[in-house]
Motif scaffolding. Structure first.
Motif, PDB file in Angstrom:
ATOM      1  N   GLY A  29       0.810  -1.205   0.000  1.00  0.00           N
ATOM      2  CA  GLY A  29       0.000   0.000   0.000  1.00  0.00           C
ATOM      3  C   GLY A  29       0.848   1.262   0.000  1.00  0.00           C
ATOM      4  O   GLY A  29       0.346   2.357  -0.200  1.00  0.00           O
ATOM      5  N   GLY A  30       2.125   1.095   0.225  1.00  0.00           N
ATOM      6  CA  GLY A  30       3.038   2.228   0.216  1.00  0.00           C
ATOM      7  C   GLY A  30       3.408   2.643  -1.199  1.00  0.00           C
ATOM      8  O   GLY A  30       3.001   2.018  -2.179  1.00  0.00           O
ATOM      9  N   MET A  31       4.186   3.701  -1.281  1.00  0.00           N
ATOM     10  CA  MET A  31       4.583   4.248  -2.565  1.00  0.00           C
ATOM     11  C   MET A  31       6.028   4.710  -2.474  1.00  0.00           C
ATOM     12  O   MET A  31       6.490   5.152  -1.431  1.00  0.00           O
ATOM     13  CB  MET A  31       3.665   5.428  -2.902  1.00  0.00           C
ATOM     14  CG  MET A  31       3.848   6.018  -4.284  1.00  0.00           C
ATOM     15  SD  MET A  31       4.948   7.439  -4.376  1.00  0.00           S
ATOM     16  CE  MET A  31       4.189   8.610  -3.291  1.00  0.00           C
ATOM     17  N   VAL A  32       6.732   4.573  -3.588  1.00  0.00           N
ATOM     18  CA  VAL A  32       8.094   5.066  -3.718  1.00  0.00           C
ATOM     19  C   VAL A  32       8.111   6.018  -4.902  1.00  0.00           C
ATOM     20  O   VAL A  32       7.461   5.776  -5.911  1.00  0.00           O
ATOM     21  CB  VAL A  32       9.089   3.900  -3.950  1.00  0.00           C
ATOM     22  CG1 VAL A  32      10.491   4.419  -4.150  1.00  0.00           C
ATOM     23  CG2 VAL A  32       9.044   2.921  -2.800  1.00  0.00           C
ATOM     24  N   LEU A  33       8.845   7.093  -4.764  1.00  0.00           N
ATOM     25  CA  LEU A  33       8.932   8.106  -5.809  1.00  0.00           C
ATOM     26  C   LEU A  33      10.297   8.045  -6.479  1.00  0.00           C
ATOM     27  O   LEU A  33      11.325   8.084  -5.809  1.00  0.00           O
ATOM     28  CB  LEU A  33       8.728   9.491  -5.185  1.00  0.00           C
ATOM     29  CG  LEU A  33       8.717  10.669  -6.124  1.00  0.00           C
ATOM     30  CD1 LEU A  33       7.449  10.656  -6.968  1.00  0.00           C
ATOM     31  CD2 LEU A  33       8.815  11.961  -5.326  1.00  0.00           C
ATOM     32  N   ALA A  34      10.311   7.916  -7.800  1.00  0.00           N
ATOM     33  CA  ALA A  34      11.557   8.005  -8.570  1.00  0.00           C
ATOM     34  C   ALA A  34      11.546   9.371  -9.249  1.00  0.00           C
ATOM     35  O   ALA A  34      10.607   9.704  -9.959  1.00  0.00           O
ATOM     36  CB  ALA A  34      11.646   6.888  -9.598  1.00  0.00           C
ATOM     37  N   TYR A  35      12.570  10.149  -8.999  1.00  0.00           N
ATOM     38  CA  TYR A  35      12.623  11.502  -9.538  1.00  0.00           C
ATOM     39  C   TYR A  35      13.840  11.667 -10.444  1.00  0.00           C
ATOM     40  O   TYR A  35      14.871  11.043 -10.229  1.00  0.00           O
ATOM     41  CB  TYR A  35      12.640  12.534  -8.402  1.00  0.00           C
ATOM     42  CG  TYR A  35      13.750  12.342  -7.408  1.00  0.00           C
ATOM     43  CD1 TYR A  35      14.982  12.965  -7.575  1.00  0.00           C
ATOM     44  CD2 TYR A  35      13.581  11.522  -6.287  1.00  0.00           C
ATOM     45  CE1 TYR A  35      16.010  12.786  -6.667  1.00  0.00           C
ATOM     46  CE2 TYR A  35      14.593  11.335  -5.376  1.00  0.00           C
ATOM     47  CZ  TYR A  35      15.803  11.973  -5.571  1.00  0.00           C
ATOM     48  OH  TYR A  35      16.828  11.772  -4.679  1.00  0.00           O
ATOM     49  N   PRO A  36      13.696  12.481 -11.480  1.00  0.00           N
ATOM     50  CA  PRO A  36      14.823  12.673 -12.398  1.00  0.00           C
ATOM     51  C   PRO A  36      15.911  13.539 -11.771  1.00  0.00           C
ATOM     52  O   PRO A  36      15.617  14.486 -11.040  1.00  0.00           O
ATOM     53  CB  PRO A  36      14.184  13.380 -13.596  1.00  0.00           C
ATOM     54  CG  PRO A  36      13.005  14.092 -13.031  1.00  0.00           C
ATOM     55  CD  PRO A  36      12.521  13.259 -11.872  1.00  0.00           C
ATOM     56  N   LYS A  37      17.147  13.172 -12.050  1.00  0.00           N
ATOM     57  CA  LYS A  37      18.279  13.944 -11.555  1.00  0.00           C
ATOM     58  C   LYS A  37      19.366  13.886 -12.619  1.00  0.00           C
ATOM     59  O   LYS A  37      19.915  12.817 -12.891  1.00  0.00           O
ATOM     60  CB  LYS A  37      18.770  13.353 -10.230  1.00  0.00           C
ATOM     61  CG  LYS A  37      19.854  14.162  -9.571  1.00  0.00           C
ATOM     62  CD  LYS A  37      20.218  13.559  -8.217  1.00  0.00           C
ATOM     63  CE  LYS A  37      21.343  14.374  -7.592  1.00  0.00           C
ATOM     64  NZ  LYS A  37      21.903  13.676  -6.443  1.00  0.00           N
TER      65      LYS A  37
END
Length: 131
Positions: free
Chosen positions: A45-53
């Motif tokens: 139910g959790g979430m992980v965020l992948a962000y551009p760098k």
């Protein structure tokens, strides 16, 4: 104070499109684009965020662990999709790349692999295997 906060983790990537394909198609997770970032939904139910760098450097540690009922089946399925498993010097791993830790009292059986940006992930045996 944060007991009821919907906390989430994040990590960087150098290519959101490649991350979306890998986490969505290769790993079979639910993913969605959100403001140029990738939301990865976990079974818990959790979430992980992948962000551009732009100057992304891969994490030198395991960013996500995926417990599985049968590590051999999971490793074989991922290998069939083109995933390569890491072999670490000094770590006793079999031909598949699985460290069979239960036989050496070192923890669960585990195998590491990388996402397209070089971040380290792992599958690990959720239930003990027969010794």
């Amino acid at each position: 104070m944060f007991k009821d906060s919907y906390a989430f983790s994040g990590f960087s990537t150098n290519d959101i499109a490649a991350a979306k394909d890998f986490y969505g198609n290769t790993l079979g997770l639910d993913v969605s684009d959100q403001n140029g970032m990738l939301q990865i939904k976990l079974a818990t139910g959790g979430m992980v965020l992948a962000y551009p760098k732009p100057n992304h450097e891969p994490a030198s540690f395991t960013i996500l662990n995926f417990p599985v009922d049968d590590i051999d089946t999971a490793v074989d399925a991922l290998a069939a999709k083109g995933v390569t498993f890491e072999i670490y010097e000094g770590m006793q791993q079999d031909d598949k790349g699985i460290a069979r830790g239960l036989t050496a009292n070192m923890g669960p059986d585990i195998a590491w692999f990388k996402d397209p940006a070089g971040n380290i992930l792992a599958v690990l045996q959720d239930t003990p295997t027969a010794v």
